[in-house]
Write a protein that holds these residues in place. Sequence first.
Motif, PDB file in Angstrom:
ATOM      1  N   LEU A   1       1.015  -1.241  -0.229  1.00  0.00           N
ATOM      2  CA  LEU A   1       0.230  -0.296  -0.364  1.00  0.00           C
ATOM      3  C   LEU A   1       0.489   0.872   0.008  1.00  0.00           C
ATOM      4  O   LEU A   1       0.631   2.293  -0.720  1.00  0.00           O
ATOM      5  CB  LEU A   1      -0.922  -0.118   0.876  1.00  0.00           C
ATOM      6  CG  LEU A   1      -1.749   1.568   0.867  1.00  0.00           C
ATOM      7  CD1 LEU A   1      -2.607   1.464   0.451  1.00  0.00           C
ATOM      8  CD2 LEU A   1      -2.103   1.009   2.609  1.00  0.00           C
TER       9      LEU A   1
ATOM     10  N   LEU B   1      -1.748  -5.269   0.612  1.00  0.00           N
ATOM     11  CA  LEU B   1      -3.329  -5.466   0.701  1.00  0.00           C
ATOM     12  C   LEU B   1      -3.100  -6.526  -0.648  1.00  0.00           C
ATOM     13  O   LEU B   1      -2.789  -5.803  -1.299  1.00  0.00           O
ATOM     14  CB  LEU B   1      -3.203  -4.234   0.559  1.00  0.00           C
ATOM     15  CG  LEU B   1      -3.742  -3.552   2.556  1.00  0.00           C
ATOM     16  CD1 LEU B   1      -4.551  -2.400   1.794  1.00  0.00           C
ATOM     17  CD2 LEU B   1      -5.087  -4.477   3.064  1.00  0.00           C
TER      18      LEU B   1
ATOM     19  N   ALA C   1      -6.258  -2.439  -2.198  1.00  0.00           N
ATOM     20  CA  ALA C   1      -5.266  -1.330  -1.891  1.00  0.00           C
ATOM     21  C   ALA C   1      -5.415  -0.307  -3.110  1.00  0.00           C
ATOM     22  O   ALA C   1      -5.401   0.608  -2.900  1.00  0.00           O
ATOM     23  CB  ALA C   1      -3.977  -1.739  -2.211  1.00  0.00           C
ATOM     24  N   ARG C   2      -5.822  -0.355  -4.382  1.00  0.00           N
ATOM     25  CA  ARG C   2      -6.363   0.646  -4.992  1.00  0.00           C
ATOM     26  C   ARG C   2      -7.766   1.684  -4.542  1.00  0.00           C
ATOM     27  O   ARG C   2      -7.583   2.526  -4.561  1.00  0.00           O
ATOM     28  CB  ARG C   2      -6.903   0.046  -7.195  1.00  0.00           C
ATOM     29  CG  ARG C   2      -5.360  -0.505  -7.393  1.00  0.00           C
ATOM     30  CD  ARG C   2      -6.062  -0.889  -8.641  1.00  0.00           C
ATOM     31  NE  ARG C   2      -6.514  -1.724  -8.944  1.00  0.00           N
ATOM     32  CZ  ARG C   2      -6.397  -3.497  -8.889  1.00  0.00           C
ATOM     33  NH1 ARG C   2      -5.245  -3.518  -8.517  1.00  0.00           N
ATOM     34  NH2 ARG C   2      -7.505  -4.300  -9.072  1.00  0.00           N
TER      35      ARG C   2
ATOM     36  N   ALA D   1      -6.194   3.816  -1.519  1.00  0.00           N
ATOM     37  CA  ALA D   1      -5.710   4.696  -2.889  1.00  0.00           C
ATOM     38  C   ALA D   1      -6.119   5.267  -2.980  1.00  0.00           C
ATOM     39  O   ALA D   1      -6.527   7.077  -3.244  1.00  0.00           O
ATOM     40  CB  ALA D   1      -4.810   4.140  -3.446  1.00  0.00           C
TER      41      ALA D   1
ATOM     42  N   ASP E   1      -0.136  -0.435  10.307  1.00  0.00           N
ATOM     43  CA  ASP E   1      -0.310  -1.816   9.732  1.00  0.00           C
ATOM     44  C   ASP E   1      -0.586  -2.289  11.330  1.00  0.00           C
ATOM     45  O   ASP E   1       0.194  -2.887  12.100  1.00  0.00           O
ATOM     46  CB  ASP E   1       0.570  -2.300   9.007  1.00  0.00           C
ATOM     47  CG  ASP E   1       0.270  -3.225   8.562  1.00  0.00           C
ATOM     48  OD1 ASP E   1      -1.114  -4.249   8.485  1.00  0.00           O
ATOM     49  OD2 ASP E   1       1.396  -4.344   8.325  1.00  0.00           O
TER      50      ASP E   1
END
Length: 408
Positions: A273, A296, A301-302, A305, A331
């Motif tokens: 990430l 992730l 993750a996308r 973000a 985390d």
Amino acid sequence: MAKRERVMRMSVEQPLWRALTAYRVLTMLYAVGLFATAYDEFVRPWVAVAYYAVLCGWTLATLPRVASAARCTKRFLAADLTIAVTGILLTTVADAHERVQAGGPTLPSIWTAGSVLAFAIKGGWRWAALASCLVAVANLVERGTPARDTVHNVILVCIASIAIGYVVEVARASERTLARALEIEAATRERERLARDIHDSVLQVLAMVQRRGAVIGGEAAELGRMAGEQEVALRTLVSGGLVPVSRVSEDAAEGALVRAVEEEPEPGGPVDLRALLAPYAGARVSLAEPGAPVPLAPAAAREVAAAVGAALDNVRRHAGEDARAWILVEDEPDEVIVTVRDDGPGIPEGRLVQAEGEGRLGVVLSIRGRLRDLGGSAELISVPGQGTEVELKVPKDVTDTRGKAEQR
């Protein structure tokens, strides 16, 4: 950008090739000596003489072939084993039948083991097993019956060659591991040296330009802002780790071969990430992250973000271009928490409800909707005059709205 490649060769098997070279010469002399001492007992000695002439010429001419793995090709191994098997089968033609049945030595004698060992050193235990089986069949055909001494010799050669082949494979694996460790250590030291040099020179100059530009104002302020952005980008690059580097080990002629290449994430595998959030860092956006990767699932993750990007867009739109923002990545064992905070004027009480009633659902759809689809949550905390804080939580084991589980 062209990839830089650093090659480091090592070899722990080279002594085995040198030993094999000496073994082939000594066993050739031994086989010729056995024939010379029993010359009168051969029924067709001229067949044995012709074979030994070929054997001696082949052994001496091919000494460079068994000097390294690169020169010891598959074609050479096949030809070498063919000469050994041919000598075993010619024993029944050249020697007396009584000597063959009594367990007399074959024409190549123990020279045959050198051919099998070449297979073991070159290709490991599987190649050794194949060559041993061919030699075993030839010995059984030569003897006619599976006598005890024949079976004993066949099993001995088979076990010895397979064991040596396995040891060679273990040695190569250890060699690759050591080569990779040495390469990583060298790369780490070089990166630390560059980081020290850059920190002592370039980063300090950029920081000074940013401070002086802000004090002077005007065009100098814009120059200072650009210097601050470059300082953040360079500091992120120096810190390393966002774009992982893979040291790939391969077998080569002289042993292990290590190449330093850029590593691409495996399809469907976890992504870091931090790498997706790094582009958001700038002169007015600070990124605080763990020192270790934050894995992730790619889709999760996308989405996280993108939610962070939406939050920063809201900061620029409502708090102004001069507002500062901070991104904190945590985390946790079961979840990842990303907090986006700004020093803007904050959101007036009831403003979000009013925006939702007016059909302007940017925050709801872009941030809360994304996290809800991931099984996470998004909380907005805002105090007028004290900025806004957006806390994003996403579980590490993500299940999307279609019910498809994405593993870590």
